[in-house]
Scaffold this motif. Sequence first.
Motif, PDB file in Angstrom:
ATOM      1  N   ASP A   1      -3.119  -2.054   1.687  1.00 55.13           N
ATOM      2  CA  ASP A   1      -4.276  -1.744   0.500  1.00 55.13           C
ATOM      3  C   ASP A   1      -3.878  -0.557  -0.298  1.00 55.13           C
TER       4      ASP A   1
ATOM      5  N   LEU B   1      -2.371   1.875   4.157  1.00 50.45           N
ATOM      6  CA  LEU B   1      -3.434   2.237   3.178  1.00 50.45           C
ATOM      7  C   LEU B   1      -2.653   3.332   2.554  1.00 50.45           C
TER       8      LEU B   1
ATOM      9  N   GLY C   1      -2.682  -7.981  -0.419  1.00 49.92           N
ATOM     10  CA  GLY C   1      -3.586  -7.176   0.478  1.00 49.92           C
ATOM     11  C   GLY C   1      -4.704  -6.719  -0.831  1.00 49.92           C
ATOM     12  N   THR C   2      -5.307  -5.372  -0.927  1.00 48.77           N
ATOM     13  CA  THR C   2      -6.595  -5.208  -1.862  1.00 48.77           C
ATOM     14  C   THR C   2      -5.890  -3.956  -2.639  1.00 48.77           C
TER      15      THR C   2
ATOM     16  N   SER D   1      -4.721   2.159  -3.656  1.00 46.90           N
ATOM     17  CA  SER D   1      -5.658   2.568  -4.438  1.00 46.90           C
ATOM     18  C   SER D   1      -5.184   3.583  -5.361  1.00 46.90           C
TER      19      SER D   1
END
Length: 169
Positions: A81, A63, A95-96, A83
């Motif tokens: 992931d 992450l 992934g995201t 962000s």
Amino acid sequence: MTSEHQTTGIQRIVRAMGSWINGAGAPREQPGTELILGPDTWFSGQLRCRNTVIIEGTVENALIETSANIIIAEDARVGSDLSAQIVSIRGVYSGTVTADRAEILQGAEVHGHVHVNTIYIDENAVMKAEMFLLGSADHRPQASPTEITSDVITRTTDVQTRPPPEIGA
């Protein structure tokens, strides 16, 4: 060859991380500082920072969160992931992604989920991901999925043929 070119990816990470910590051990924002995961670097885990993250190596089961940008280089392999404010992908990603803007650049291969306000998809990029367009940061409605299976987005609507209106009737 200069010593900068001889520095390994891990040494650059340690040097960059050391510059982010003040005497109290709290993160200190330094605009313009980049965290580089070099081509010989493998990373797994959680990474949170305030600066741009450049990934040139391999990231798995991770992450990564930053208030700045994430750049995935051409030879990078990322299963994570992410962000960030802007995520630019040129390598292979799965992934995201959650970002204000995503850039899927030439040579990129993207699988997974993409949650963004805006997106740019370059020619010769492969995107096999579920996309959620979020809207502006002030007005984020509930996400609605849009599936992209090629580099062209198409929308199908029902069209009914109507006879032309009669003039003078």
